[in-house]
Design a protein around this motif. Structure first.
Motif, PDB file in Angstrom:
ATOM      1  N   HIS A 113       0.821  -1.208   0.000  1.00  8.00           N
ATOM      2  CA  HIS A 113       0.000   0.000   0.000  1.00  8.00           C
ATOM      3  C   HIS A 113       0.854   1.257   0.000  1.00  8.00           C
ATOM      4  O   HIS A 113       0.503   2.251  -0.637  1.00  8.00           O
ATOM      5  N   LEU A 114       1.983   1.223   0.696  1.00  8.92           N
ATOM      6  CA  LEU A 114       2.891   2.367   0.646  1.00  8.92           C
ATOM      7  C   LEU A 114       3.478   2.538  -0.755  1.00  8.92           C
ATOM      8  O   LEU A 114       3.559   3.656  -1.263  1.00  8.92           O
ATOM      9  N   ALA A 115       3.871   1.446  -1.384  1.00 13.38           N
ATOM     10  CA  ALA A 115       4.420   1.523  -2.742  1.00 13.38           C
ATOM     11  C   ALA A 115       3.379   2.064  -3.716  1.00 13.38           C
ATOM     12  O   ALA A 115       3.680   2.916  -4.562  1.00 13.38           O
ATOM     13  N   LYS A 116       2.140   1.573  -3.609  1.00 14.66           N
ATOM     14  CA  LYS A 116       1.072   2.077  -4.476  1.00 14.66           C
ATOM     15  C   LYS A 116       0.817   3.557  -4.218  1.00 14.66           C
ATOM     16  O   LYS A 116       0.568   4.324  -5.146  1.00 14.66           O
ATOM     17  N   THR A 117       0.882   3.950  -2.958  1.00 13.64           N
ATOM     18  CA  THR A 117       0.673   5.345  -2.587  1.00 13.64           C
ATOM     19  C   THR A 117       1.693   6.243  -3.280  1.00 13.64           C
ATOM     20  O   THR A 117       1.341   7.263  -3.881  1.00 13.64           O
ATOM     21  N   PHE A 118       2.965   5.866  -3.229  1.00 13.60           N
ATOM     22  CA  PHE A 118       4.008   6.708  -3.800  1.00 13.60           C
ATOM     23  C   PHE A 118       4.013   6.687  -5.332  1.00 13.60           C
ATOM     24  O   PHE A 118       4.238   7.726  -5.958  1.00 13.60           O
ATOM     25  N   THR A 119       3.728   5.541  -5.951  1.00  7.93           N
ATOM     26  CA  THR A 119       3.689   5.528  -7.414  1.00  7.93           C
ATOM     27  C   THR A 119       2.510   6.340  -7.936  1.00  7.93           C
ATOM     28  O   THR A 119       2.638   7.071  -8.921  1.00  7.93           O
ATOM     29  N   TRP A 120       1.370   6.231  -7.250  1.00  5.65           N
ATOM     30  CA  TRP A 120       0.224   7.012  -7.694  1.00  5.65           C
ATOM     31  C   TRP A 120       0.468   8.496  -7.485  1.00  5.65           C
ATOM     32  O   TRP A 120       0.113   9.326  -8.318  1.00  5.65           O
ATOM     33  N   ARG A 121       1.104   8.861  -6.379  1.00  7.34           N
ATOM     34  CA  ARG A 121       1.343  10.280  -6.128  1.00  7.34           C
ATOM     35  C   ARG A 121       2.253  10.867  -7.190  1.00  7.34           C
ATOM     36  O   ARG A 121       2.061  12.010  -7.617  1.00  7.34           O
ATOM     37  N   ALA A 122       3.242  10.134  -7.654  1.00  6.19           N
ATOM     38  CA  ALA A 122       4.129  10.636  -8.710  1.00  6.19           C
ATOM     39  C   ALA A 122       3.332  10.912  -9.983  1.00  6.19           C
ATOM     40  O   ALA A 122       3.443  11.990 -10.577  1.00  6.19           O
ATOM     41  N   VAL A 123       2.505   9.971 -10.384  1.00  8.73           N
ATOM     42  CA  VAL A 123       1.666  10.143 -11.580  1.00  8.73           C
ATOM     43  C   VAL A 123       0.691  11.306 -11.376  1.00  8.73           C
ATOM     44  O   VAL A 123       0.553  12.180 -12.237  1.00  8.73           O
ATOM     45  N   GLY A 124       0.021  11.314 -10.235  1.00  3.57           N
ATOM     46  CA  GLY A 124      -0.979  12.344  -9.960  1.00  3.57           C
ATOM     47  C   GLY A 124      -0.397  13.742  -9.883  1.00  3.57           C
ATOM     48  O   GLY A 124      -0.999  14.705 -10.382  1.00  3.57           O
ATOM     49  N   THR A 125       0.770  13.879  -9.274  1.00  2.00           N
ATOM     50  CA  THR A 125       1.403  15.196  -9.159  1.00  2.00           C
ATOM     51  C   THR A 125       1.791  15.745 -10.522  1.00  2.00           C
ATOM     52  O   THR A 125       1.554  16.921 -10.817  1.00  2.00           O
ATOM     53  N   LEU A 126       2.365  14.902 -11.365  1.00  2.00           N
ATOM     54  CA  LEU A 126       2.724  15.358 -12.712  1.00  2.00           C
ATOM     55  C   LEU A 126       1.492  15.809 -13.496  1.00  2.00           C
ATOM     56  O   LEU A 126       1.525  16.843 -14.180  1.00  2.00           O
ATOM     57  N   ASP A 127       0.405  15.066 -13.365  1.00  2.00           N
ATOM     58  CA  ASP A 127      -0.838  15.439 -14.044  1.00  2.00           C
ATOM     59  C   ASP A 127      -1.356  16.780 -13.512  1.00  2.00           C
ATOM     60  O   ASP A 127      -1.745  17.650 -14.286  1.00  2.00           O
ATOM     61  N   THR A 128      -1.356  16.961 -12.203  1.00  2.00           N
ATOM     62  CA  THR A 128      -1.841  18.208 -11.602  1.00  2.00           C
ATOM     63  C   THR A 128      -0.996  19.398 -12.025  1.00  2.00           C
ATOM     64  O   THR A 128      -1.531  20.464 -12.353  1.00  2.00           O
ATOM     65  N   THR A 149       2.501  28.627 -10.805  1.00  2.00           N
ATOM     66  CA  THR A 149       1.236  28.274 -10.154  1.00  2.00           C
ATOM     67  C   THR A 149       0.982  26.777 -10.286  1.00  2.00           C
ATOM     68  O   THR A 149       0.541  26.127  -9.336  1.00  2.00           O
ATOM     69  N   GLY A 150       1.287  26.224 -11.454  1.00  2.00           N
ATOM     70  CA  GLY A 150       1.154  24.787 -11.649  1.00  2.00           C
ATOM     71  C   GLY A 150       2.008  24.001 -10.664  1.00  2.00           C
ATOM     72  O   GLY A 150       1.553  23.026 -10.066  1.00  2.00           O
ATOM     73  N   LEU A 151       3.245  24.430 -10.487  1.00  2.00           N
ATOM     74  CA  LEU A 151       4.137  23.772  -9.534  1.00  2.00           C
ATOM     75  C   LEU A 151       3.636  23.916  -8.095  1.00  2.00           C
ATOM     76  O   LEU A 151       3.664  22.953  -7.319  1.00  2.00           O
ATOM     77  N   LYS A 152       3.178  25.103  -7.740  1.00  2.00           N
ATOM     78  CA  LYS A 152       2.666  25.326  -6.369  1.00  2.00           C
ATOM     79  C   LYS A 152       1.471  24.421  -6.079  1.00  2.00           C
ATOM     80  O   LYS A 152       1.391  23.810  -5.013  1.00  2.00           O
ATOM     81  N   ILE A 153       0.549  24.354  -7.009  1.00  2.00           N
ATOM     82  CA  ILE A 153      -0.644  23.526  -6.806  1.00  2.00           C
ATOM     83  C   ILE A 153      -0.253  22.054  -6.768  1.00  2.00           C
ATOM     84  O   ILE A 153      -0.665  21.307  -5.877  1.00  2.00           O
ATOM     85  N   GLY A 154       0.563  21.627  -7.721  1.00  2.00           N
ATOM     86  CA  GLY A 154       0.982  20.224  -7.782  1.00  2.00           C
ATOM     87  C   GLY A 154       1.716  19.785  -6.527  1.00  2.00           C
ATOM     88  O   GLY A 154       1.402  18.743  -5.943  1.00  2.00           O
ATOM     89  N   LEU A 213       0.812  19.766 -14.746  1.00  2.00           N
ATOM     90  CA  LEU A 213       0.553  20.060 -16.162  1.00  2.00           C
ATOM     91  C   LEU A 213      -0.806  20.734 -16.359  1.00  2.00           C
ATOM     92  O   LEU A 213      -0.902  21.776 -17.032  1.00  2.00           O
ATOM     93  N   LEU A 214      -1.858  20.174 -15.766  1.00  2.00           N
ATOM     94  CA  LEU A 214      -3.189  20.771 -15.931  1.00  2.00           C
ATOM     95  C   LEU A 214      -3.270  22.170 -15.318  1.00  2.00           C
ATOM     96  O   LEU A 214      -3.865  23.080 -15.907  1.00  2.00           O
ATOM     97  N   SER A 215      -2.681  22.347 -14.146  1.00  2.00           N
ATOM     98  CA  SER A 215      -2.710  23.657 -13.484  1.00  2.00           C
ATOM     99  C   SER A 215      -1.970  24.701 -14.306  1.00  2.00           C
ATOM    100  O   SER A 215      -2.412  25.849 -14.422  1.00  2.00           O
ATOM    101  N   TRP A 216      -0.857  24.317 -14.874  1.00  2.00           N
ATOM    102  CA  TRP A 216      -0.081  25.209 -15.729  1.00  2.00           C
ATOM    103  C   TRP A 216      -0.890  25.583 -16.967  1.00  2.00           C
ATOM    104  O   TRP A 216      -0.997  26.750 -17.334  1.00  2.00           O
ATOM    105  N   LEU A 217      -1.512  24.589 -17.612  1.00  2.00           N
ATOM    106  CA  LEU A 217      -2.307  24.860 -18.806  1.00  2.00           C
ATOM    107  C   LEU A 217      -3.501  25.773 -18.506  1.00  2.00           C
ATOM    108  O   LEU A 217      -3.814  26.663 -19.292  1.00  2.00           O
ATOM    109  N   ILE A 218      -4.167  25.557 -17.395  1.00  2.00           N
ATOM    110  CA  ILE A 218      -5.371  26.334 -17.065  1.00  2.00           C
ATOM    111  C   ILE A 218      -5.028  27.748 -16.606  1.00  2.00           C
ATOM    112  O   ILE A 218      -5.678  28.710 -17.000  1.00  2.00           O
TER     113      ILE A 218
END
Length: 139
Positions: free
Chosen positions: A9-24, A37-42, A26-31
């Motif tokens: 569960h810890l491994a899944k937590t960290f792998t998902w957070r890496a994927v999720g942070t990169l997505d956030t 601001t994208g980096l701050k939000i992510g 990118l989307l925050s920067w685009l919006i």
């Protein structure tokens, strides 16, 4: 719960957070049109999402839905509700604009559900952290 499942569960937590942070980021920067601001939000989400995701994983480890695709779909939706609310709130606080928070959160509903489902399906096929392969109880 075994120590093995906690490691998983810890491994899944960290792998998902890496994927999720990169997505956030990118989307925050685009919006917002602002990479800072994208980096701050992510990066602001890293702590809140790690804690929320780990709790979500521990709860779902106890859920007795056996069929994997149905389980992964329901789990995807429950996590997205939690994650979207967190993103909207943090984006609003950092940008100062509730509409920006809603835009980022709204777009993430789509991107994150797809990414999360793929993450769940990938982890379903990985044996790390399992004392024996039991797909039906795999979170």
């Amino acid at each position: 719960m075994s120590e093995v499942s906690y490691k998983r569960h810890l491994a899944k937590t960290f792998t998902w957070r890496a994927v999720g942070t990169l997505d956030t980021i990118l989307l925050s920067w685009l919006i917002t049109g602002n990479p800072l601001t994208g980096l701050k939000i992510g990066f602001s989400e890293v702590i809140t999402k790690l804690v929320l995701y780990y709790i979500h994983e521990r709860i779902w480890f106890k859920v007795k839905i056996q069929e994997s695709r149905k389980r992964h779909l329901i789990k995807t939706i429950s996590w997205r509700v939690i994650g979207t609310l967190d993103t909207i709130l943090l984006s609003w606080l950092i940008s100062g604009n509730p509409l920006t928070g809603l835009k980022i959160g709204g777009l993430e509903v789509i991107t994150k559900m797809i990414l999360y489902y793929l993450h769940e399906r990938t982890w379903y096929k990985i044996n790390f952290g399992l004392s024996e392969r039991t797909r039906k109880s795999n979170g």
